[in-house]
Design a protein around this motif. Sequence first.
Motif, short mmCIF file in Angstrom:
data_model
loop_
_atom_site.label_atom_id
_atom_site.label_comp_id
_atom_site.label_asym_id
_atom_site.label_seq_id
_atom_site.Cartn_x
_atom_site.Cartn_y
_atom_site.Cartn_z
N ILE A 29 -6.64 -1.32 64.83
CA ILE A 29 -5.49 -0.43 65.01
C ILE A 29 -5.94 0.82 65.78
O ILE A 29 -7.02 1.35 65.54
N GLY A 30 -5.14 1.20 66.72
CA GLY A 30 -5.51 2.33 67.57
C GLY A 30 -4.55 3.49 67.43
O GLY A 30 -3.51 3.40 66.77
N TYR A 31 -4.90 4.57 68.08
CA TYR A 31 -4.10 5.78 68.01
C TYR A 31 -2.68 5.53 68.51
O TYR A 31 -1.73 6.02 67.92
N ALA A 32 -2.52 4.75 69.57
CA ALA A 32 -1.18 4.47 70.10
C ALA A 32 -0.32 3.76 69.06
O ALA A 32 0.88 4.05 68.94
N ASP A 33 -0.92 2.83 68.30
CA ASP A 33 -0.18 2.15 67.23
C ASP A 33 0.27 3.14 66.17
O ASP A 33 1.42 3.11 65.72
N ASP A 40 4.98 12.67 64.07
CA ASP A 40 4.53 13.57 65.14
C ASP A 40 3.04 13.34 65.39
O ASP A 40 2.41 12.53 64.71
N ASP A 41 2.49 14.05 66.37
CA ASP A 41 1.08 13.86 66.73
C ASP A 41 0.13 14.23 65.60
O ASP A 41 -0.90 13.59 65.42
N LYS A 42 0.46 15.27 64.84
CA LYS A 42 -0.42 15.68 63.74
C LYS A 42 -0.51 14.57 62.70
O LYS A 42 -1.59 14.25 62.22
N GLU A 43 0.64 13.98 62.37
CA GLU A 43 0.62 12.89 61.40
C GLU A 43 -0.16 11.69 61.94
O GLU A 43 -0.92 11.06 61.20
N ALA A 44 -0.02 11.39 63.21
CA ALA A 44 -0.77 10.29 63.83
C ALA A 44 -2.27 10.55 63.76
O ALA A 44 -3.06 9.65 63.45
N PHE A 45 -2.68 11.79 64.02
CA PHE A 45 -4.10 12.14 63.94
C PHE A 45 -4.60 12.01 62.51
O PHE A 45 -5.70 11.50 62.27
N MET A 47 -3.36 10.06 60.20
CA MET A 47 -3.42 8.62 59.93
C MET A 47 -4.71 8.03 60.49
O MET A 47 -5.39 7.25 59.82
N GLN A 48 -5.03 8.41 61.72
CA GLN A 48 -6.23 7.89 62.36
C GLN A 48 -7.48 8.28 61.57
O GLN A 48 -8.37 7.46 61.36
N SER A 49 -7.54 9.51 61.11
CA SER A 49 -8.69 9.96 60.32
C SER A 49 -8.82 9.14 59.04
O SER A 49 -9.92 8.75 58.65
N ALA A 50 -7.70 8.87 58.38
CA ALA A 50 -7.71 8.08 57.15
C ALA A 50 -8.12 6.63 57.43
O ALA A 50 -8.88 6.03 56.66
#
Length: 66
Positions: A29-33, A40-45, A47-50
């Motif tokens: 799974i990648g950042y774009a997914d 928003d972008d903060k939530e995506a970031f 998610m990525q960290s988790a």
Amino acid sequence: MNTIENLTLELKQVNANQILALAHLVKRIGYADLQALAADDKEAFDMQSAVIALHYALAKRGYDPQ
């Protein structure tokens, strides 16, 4: 939001194949997914960290697909 330093999860009724499949998911799974799923972008970031933390935890337990 407060930082949780340690979180223990117990996966019940999950077999080794399913855990390995989860390991494949978090590896692929990648950042774009995540960005497509996030508000928003903060939530995506976040998610990525988790997801990265989950990937390392699974790898530490021997679930590290190549």
